[in-house]
Design an enzyme around this catalytic site. Structure first.
Site, mmCIF file in Angstrom:
data_model
loop_
_atom_site.group_PDB
_atom_site.id
_atom_site.type_symbol
_atom_site.label_atom_id
_atom_site.label_comp_id
_atom_site.label_asym_id
_atom_site.label_seq_id
_atom_site.Cartn_x
_atom_site.Cartn_y
_atom_site.Cartn_z
ATOM 1 N N TYR A 227 -23.770 14.106 -26.014
ATOM 2 C CA TYR A 227 -23.167 14.785 -24.859
ATOM 3 C C TYR A 227 -22.797 13.774 -23.771
ATOM 4 O O TYR A 227 -21.699 13.822 -23.205
ATOM 5 C CB TYR A 227 -24.154 15.825 -24.316
ATOM 6 C CG TYR A 227 -23.603 16.680 -23.204
ATOM 7 C CD1 TYR A 227 -22.744 17.744 -23.483
ATOM 8 C CD2 TYR A 227 -23.953 16.450 -21.874
ATOM 9 C CE1 TYR A 227 -22.243 18.542 -22.466
ATOM 10 C CE2 TYR A 227 -23.461 17.237 -20.849
ATOM 11 C CZ TYR A 227 -22.604 18.288 -21.158
ATOM 12 O OH TYR A 227 -22.109 19.077 -20.140
ATOM 13 N N SER B 51 -19.378 15.618 -16.594
ATOM 14 C CA SER B 51 -20.756 15.977 -16.260
ATOM 15 C C SER B 51 -21.443 14.773 -15.643
ATOM 16 O O SER B 51 -21.111 13.618 -15.972
ATOM 17 C CB SER B 51 -21.535 16.402 -17.510
ATOM 18 O OG SER B 51 -22.925 16.500 -17.233
#
Length: 218
Positions: free
Chosen positions: A153, A140
Site C-alpha cells: 500500500y 495517502s
C-alpha cells in the site's frame, strides 16, 4: 452553459461518496465509477437520490487499461468529455513482508497506482482538446511515512505521488493541473476494518487524536 463533467473513481465508498456530493454541490455533473455489476450500486444510487443527488454511473474496472478506455469513451458519448478527474479508487491487502503473497503486492499496485495512470491516460486527451482540466489523485500519508504491514500500500501511494508530480509538469502547458492529496486516518469502512490496536496507535500519532472525516477530505 452545460455542466462540466467530473469523474470520480471508486465513487461508492465513504470517501468517494463525499467527493461526489461536494463536486455536485460545486455545480458539476458527477459521474460515479464502480466495478461492473457492483452489488451495492442500485442501493447507493437510491440513497443518493433520496438526499437530492442525481449521479450518472460509469461501470468499469479502472485497473484494467481497456476497460478504463471503454468507460471514458462511453462517458464522453453519453454525458460529455471529462473535465475533472478524481482518482479515488483504491484497495488494501495488508500483511507483513515475509507473509505477503506476490499477488497481494501486484493487486494493490494495480488497483491503486495503475488505475490512476489508466484514467489519466484516457481522460487527458479530452482535457488537451479543451485546453483545460483538473486531475486530483488520492494518495495517502502512508505513501510518505510507510507503515508496518503495508509495504504494498505504501509503495502504491508513493507511486501515485511520483505520477502526480510528473503529470503536473507534462500537462500544465495545456491548462491542466494535476495535484494529489495524502489523507491520514479517515473514518471509512476500510479503516474501520483495521485491528483495534492498529487504529489506536495511529490515532495517538495524530495531534487532534481523532480520525478525519470523508467530508473534510472532499
Amino acid at each position: 452553459m452545460s455542466q462540466k463533467v467530473a469523474l470520480v473513481t471508486g465513487a461508492m465508498g465513504g470517501l468517494g461518496t463525499a467527493i461526489c456530493r461536494a463536486l455536485a454541490q460545486g455545480g458539476y455533473k458527477v459521474v460515479a465509477n464502480c466495478l461492473p455489476n457492483f452489488p451495492p450500486k442500485d442501493e447507493w444510487l437510491a440513497q443518493q437520490k433520496a438526499q437530492g443527488f442525481d449521479f450518472a454511473v460509469a461501470e468499469g474496472d479502472v485497473s484494467d487499461y481497456e476497460s478504463c478506455k471503454a468507460m471514458v469513451a462511453q462517458i464522453e458519448a453519453k454525458v460529455g468529455p471529462v473535465a475533472v478527474l478524481v482518482n479515488n479508487a483504491g484497495i488494501t491487502r495488508d500483511g507483513l513482508l515475509m507473509r505477503m503473497a506476490e499477488s497481494d503486492f501486484d493487486a494493490v499496485m494495480q488497483g491503486n497506482c495503475k488505475s490512476a495512470w489508466n484514467c489519466c491516460r484516457h481522460a487527458s486527451p479530452l482535457m488537451f482538446r479543451a485546453r483545460q482540466g483538473r486531475i486530483v489523485n488520492i494518495s495517502s500519508v502512508i505513501g510518505l511515512t510507510g507503515n508496518v504491514g503495508q509495504s504494498n500500500y505504501a509503495a502504491s501511494k508513493a507511486a501515485v505521488l511520483g505520477l502526480t508530480k510528473s503529470l503536473a509538469r507534462e500537462l500544465a502547458g495545456r491548462g491542466i493541473t494535476c495535484n494529489a492529496i495524502a489523507p491520514g486516518m479517515i473514518d471509512t469502512d476500510m479503516t474501520r476494518a483495521l485491528p483495534q490496536n492498529v487504529t489506536e496507535a495511529i490515532l495517538q500519532a495524530i495531534p487532534a487524536k481523532r480520525a478525519g472525516t470523508p467530508e473534510e477530505v472532499a
